[in-house]
Design an enzyme around this catalytic site. Sequence first.
Site, PDB file in Angstrom:
ATOM      1  N   HIS A   1      -7.675  -5.485   0.710  1.00  0.00           N
ATOM      2  CA  HIS A   1      -6.450  -4.686   0.861  1.00  0.00           C
ATOM      3  C   HIS A   1      -5.565  -5.139   2.025  1.00  0.00           C
ATOM      4  O   HIS A   1      -4.337  -5.072   1.937  1.00  0.00           O
ATOM      5  CB  HIS A   1      -6.845  -3.217   1.054  1.00  0.00           C
ATOM      6  CG  HIS A   1      -5.721  -2.247   0.881  1.00  0.00           C
ATOM      7  ND1 HIS A   1      -5.115  -2.022  -0.330  1.00  0.00           N
ATOM      8  CD2 HIS A   1      -5.086  -1.432   1.760  1.00  0.00           C
ATOM      9  CE1 HIS A   1      -4.163  -1.109  -0.188  1.00  0.00           C
ATOM     10  NE2 HIS A   1      -4.108  -0.740   1.067  1.00  0.00           N
TER      11      HIS A   1
ATOM     12  N   SER B   1       0.810  -1.213   0.000  1.00  0.00           N
ATOM     13  CA  SER B   1       0.000   0.000   0.000  1.00  0.00           C
ATOM     14  C   SER B   1       0.853   1.278   0.000  1.00  0.00           C
ATOM     15  O   SER B   1       1.619   1.498  -0.925  1.00  0.00           O
ATOM     16  CB  SER B   1      -0.941  -0.073   1.200  1.00  0.00           C
ATOM     17  OG  SER B   1      -1.863   0.972   1.168  1.00  0.00           O
TER      18      SER B   1
END
Length: 399
Positions: free
Chosen positions: A365, A160
Amino acid sequence: MWPLVLSLALAQVPPLGADAADPLLCATTEEMAKAAGYAVEAHEVRTADGYLVRLERLVGGRPGGQPALLLHGLFCASDLWLLRGPGAALGYLLADDGYDVWLMNFRGNRYSARHTTLNTTDPSFWKFSWHEMAVWDLPATIDHVLAVTGWRQLQAVGHSMGNTALLAMLASRPQYSRKLALGSLLAPVAYIHTFRVPFSHFLLADWRHIQSLLQRARIYRVPPTTKESCSLLQKTCGDDKPTQDLCLNLIQTLYGWDPQGLNKSALPFYLSHMFAGVSVDTIAHFAQIIKSGRFEAMDRGPEENFRRYGSTRPPAYHLQRIDAPLALYYADNDYELHPKGVMQLAKELQNVVSIERVPETAFNHIDFLLHKRVLSLLYSSVMAVMQRFRHSIAANISP
Ligand SMILES: *[C@@H]1O[C@H](CO)[C@@H](O)[C@H](O)[C@H]1NC(C)=O
Ligand SMILES: *[C@@H]1O[C@H](CO)[C@@H](O)[C@H](O)[C@H]1NC(C)=O
């Protein structure tokens, strides 16, 4: 935005009585690695603008292995790479495979909230976003790791925001491409106008207003969880607690709906590490690129832009300049990063060696770090690609 709300709320909660808490609840990276039987070495790196960022090195691996630098995501810290434990967490897997593993902490998280002259109580300490992590923290850290190990190139693995900073660094300082044998980017966040977190768009639309409210309230950082808020997590999110599903839903709403992927019993432990502190500007910078759809430095207004970047408009990061080999990994159900954003990024990069979709539709995620089957779904393939770019010492050590 929700972690901001949750974390601010948790930080205000008074201490509660003791509960039968997991001994690793809220433990530091060093404590976790030691408990897992790995020797750890702490390093502190001074950046050119005076921040002191901390690194932990797992000394468990074979001595002399190629360095692998692991870069954490937004709100998180180095410990996220260890949460799944030996045999499943990427930090341990790489050390077991003979890499010299270095876990980085970007400025502002609970391990790296230090500066040579500024106190964290000083608002100017917090005037940074991931742009400064990219142009100051990363180069200093990479140079430190190479100097200590004697290698000319290291491998980097990001999750990320770790990738956001890595890409921004490579675009701003192209000479660093030569120091990277391979970048493995798990959820490469650069183009995120397709951000899908439910209910977030009204907050993003009004972000400037929220930012000025926070400034007026003198809130410049999202504080890390404390021992007190950890015990609250145990009482709220633990097994047999009626509110456990609320905790699960919070994670699913933030990162993508995948209740099967996460070990519910480990929720208090995971959550106790997922909010390690960050500057409000870091979130503001993401809010800006979600809105603009461009991968560019933070817009701080014409005057401050000119002072920092030498132009009144925030400069774009020129991804075409990056020639380090990069491997991209993405997932269908990632609310932060839509596959479309990954394809747009891949088109602009000149040396993408592989693009892989995680073969599990519900993968989200945070599953890149926490999924129950993350080894077979993702890491085995990440490590196979890394192996192709792994050099022998003889070929790579500095003369
Ligand atoms: C920072 O400021 C606080 C409050 O003024 C003080 O208690 C603390 O010792 C200072 N820390 C450092 C590292 O100077
Ligand atoms: C789930 O988490 C609990 C608590 O940390 C742990 O005891 C258990 O072994 C975990 N189960 C799996 C399948 O990882």
